[in-house]
Structure formats: C-alpha cells, structure tokens
Design a protein around this motif. Structure first.
Motif, mmCIF file in Angstrom:
data_model
loop_
_atom_site.group_PDB
_atom_site.id
_atom_site.type_symbol
_atom_site.label_atom_id
_atom_site.label_comp_id
_atom_site.label_asym_id
_atom_site.label_seq_id
_atom_site.Cartn_x
_atom_site.Cartn_y
_atom_site.Cartn_z
ATOM 1 N N MET A 1 -18.019 62.614 46.211
ATOM 2 C CA MET A 1 -16.578 62.705 46.104
ATOM 3 C C MET A 1 -15.929 61.356 45.821
ATOM 4 O O MET A 1 -14.724 61.257 45.648
ATOM 5 N N GLN A 36 -21.740 68.052 41.053
ATOM 6 C CA GLN A 36 -20.723 68.861 41.707
ATOM 7 C C GLN A 36 -20.139 69.852 40.706
ATOM 8 O O GLN A 36 -19.521 69.437 39.729
ATOM 9 N N ILE A 38 -17.235 72.306 40.031
ATOM 10 C CA ILE A 38 -15.879 72.317 40.563
ATOM 11 C C ILE A 38 -15.101 73.487 39.975
ATOM 12 O O ILE A 38 -15.119 73.710 38.760
ATOM 13 N N HIS A 72 -25.621 72.088 35.646
ATOM 14 C CA HIS A 72 -25.976 71.606 36.981
ATOM 15 C C HIS A 72 -27.501 71.536 37.073
ATOM 16 O O HIS A 72 -28.204 72.374 36.478
ATOM 17 N N ASP A 220 -24.177 73.182 48.466
ATOM 18 C CA ASP A 220 -23.443 71.960 48.783
ATOM 19 C C ASP A 220 -22.229 71.748 47.881
ATOM 20 O O ASP A 220 -21.601 70.681 47.925
ATOM 21 N N ALA A 221 -21.866 72.746 47.076
ATOM 22 C CA ALA A 221 -20.741 72.599 46.144
ATOM 23 C C ALA A 221 -19.470 73.117 46.805
ATOM 24 O O ALA A 221 -19.049 74.255 46.610
ATOM 25 N N CYS A 224 -16.670 74.583 44.526
ATOM 26 C CA CYS A 224 -17.075 75.596 43.556
ATOM 27 C C CYS A 224 -16.668 76.973 44.062
ATOM 28 O O CYS A 224 -16.798 77.270 45.260
#
Length: 277
Positions: A1, A36, A38, A72, A220-221, A224
């Motif tokens: 982030m 990530q 998003i 990804h 872990d997204a 998303c």
C-alpha cells in the motif's frame, strides 16, 4: 500500500469511456509494487502485474501485439498450471488470448471486464501457431456454435474442448467461466455423473469461439471486489434454457453511458503516470 499512500490524486471525477480507456492504454509497463488487484472486474486496476511468457508447456499466447498478456501472479500460475494439465491430458497447445493490460483498467474496445488482472480468454481452437501468426491471428478463431440453430456445431466440436473446459473449471481459484449458452447446454448433456464443475460454467452472450476464465480475488487483496456467490447446483435447468427464449418488450435505444468513478487507488495510479483527465 506504500505506493497508494504516496501518490497524489487531483480529484475523483468520473472518466468518460473513451477518455479512461485511452489513459489506461497509454501505460505500457506494469506499476511496480506488491501485487494488488483493486476494485471490481469491470471497474478496477492492478499494481504489480506480471507478463505471461508467450510460450510455455501446453500453451501459447496469441495477439501479443495488443499488449494484453499481463495479470496477477495468481493468474499466471493458474494458466501455466492449466497448460501443463492440458498437455498431460494429451491436448494440443491451448491458445491464450486477452488477459489484461500492464496496469489493468478499462479497454477502449473488446472488453468491459479484464481490469484487475484476474481474467483471461482461452480460445476453443487449439494451436500451435507460428510466431508471426500468433501475434495477430485475425480471422482464425473457430466458431463453435451454429448461430442459426443456437446449438454447438458438431463439425468442429470435439471431446478436446470439453476436456479443456473441465480442466479449467476444476481449479479452486476459478470463480466462474463464461461460455456461449449453447456450449453450456452441450456440456450439461455430455458431462455424465461428474457434474460439480458445471456450476462454474456460466452462460453469456458471445463466447462462441473462446472461454473467459475469471479467478476469485486473492485472499490478501483487501481492495479487490468479488462477484456474488454462484447459486447451488449445476446450472443446467430452466435458467439456462431461458437464454434461448425470444426476447419480448420494446427495445431500449442505445444511450451514452456514464461510467462510475474508478476506485480512488486506480485514479492515483493514473495521476502517478501523469495521466489525468
């Protein structure tokens, strides 16, 4: 982030379809950072996307001239594993079409989704192709559906297509796979007693020469957005056959569509690249 916290965003205005698409298509390399995904599949972007190698065990990327072979790392792992499984099953090389752009985001043509690095198209025609043809195989897709009869064209459909789709759906990371409704009917009628994988096979317009694979958001997204959960069952009942019913009611004239604002993290990515509306 860290990247998202340090980028400056000048505003949260909605982008028009053509403007936003053009901006994302100007980004030619992935945005560096921890991977990530998003936003949503049809309104999102990706940090840390990776390019898929143009050739691997059991697969070949086509239309690479479009620069749409990024995703990804989970998608790359899925596709490379699927290629190996397909090869082990005795299938010819599968042909991987559009995935996503280097930073994801909206396309100017071809897709409403494929924006978060978790979608990929796989042709129902098999390879291999020579390298030059693979870069731009215009007109070489094989239509698997008789458009007049709205049934699978038995002249071109083989057990290999069924095997590929079943292998593709059997990975637990897959959220759903879009196919032409006639292809779903064919699969329902020939699946036999092993039917659990059919739940993920979803009818959708088009998709008569390829399947569209969509992965679930990685665990872990945190930014998303997954689609709603699938209904229970194999999806081979009345809902499937409703796709073949005549459409009733007055047609709605096409209207200019104002798209929702992209997630603010995606707008920050555009700003970091000097791409603001």
């Amino acid at each position: 982030m860290k990247l998202l916290k340090t980028l400056f965003v000048s505003g949260l205005a909605c982008f028009s379809l053509s403007a936003e698409a053009t901006l994302w298509e100007q980004i030619r390399q992935p945005i560096s950072g921890s991977p990530q995904s998003i936003g949503g599949y049809s309104n999102g972007c990706i940090i840390g996307a990776k390019p898929l190698a143009l050739k691997g065990e059991g697969y070949q990327v086509i239309r690479s001239a479009r620069n749409r072979y990024y995703g990804h790392p989970q998608l790359l792992d899925y596709l490379t594993q699927l290629g190996q499984k397909a090869k082990n099953a005795g299938l010819p090389p599968m042909l991987i079409g559009d995935m996503g752009m280097p930073a994801g985001g909206r396309f100017s043509s071809g897709h409403a989704s494929h924006q978060t690095g978790l979608d990929a198209d796989i042709w129902l025609r098999f390879g291999p192709m020579d390298d030059e043809t693979a870069k731009n195989p215009a007109g070489l897709a094989t239509l698997m559906v008789d458009q007049d009869a709205q049934v699978v064209d038995e002249r071109v459909w083989t057990p290999n297509q069924t095997t590929l789709i079943k292998l593709a759906a059997s990975d637990p990371r897959v959220n759903r796979i879009f196919v032409n409704p006639a292809i779903k009917v064919k699969l329902c009628n020939t699946a036999g007693s092993d039917r659990a994988w059919l739940q993920k096979i979803r009818p959708w317009y088009g998709h008569d020469s390829h399947i569209h694979v969509r992965l679930t958001c990685p665990a872990d997204a945190e930014n998303c957005e997954n689609q709603a959960a699938l209904l229970a069952g194999d999806g081979c009942g009345d809902e499937l056959y409703s796709w073949f019913e005549p459409k009733t009611g007055a047609s709605t004239a096409s209207k200019s569509k104002v798209l929702p604002a992209a997630p603010y993290q995606c707008q920050m990515i555009l700003s970091s690249q000097g791409l603001t509306n």
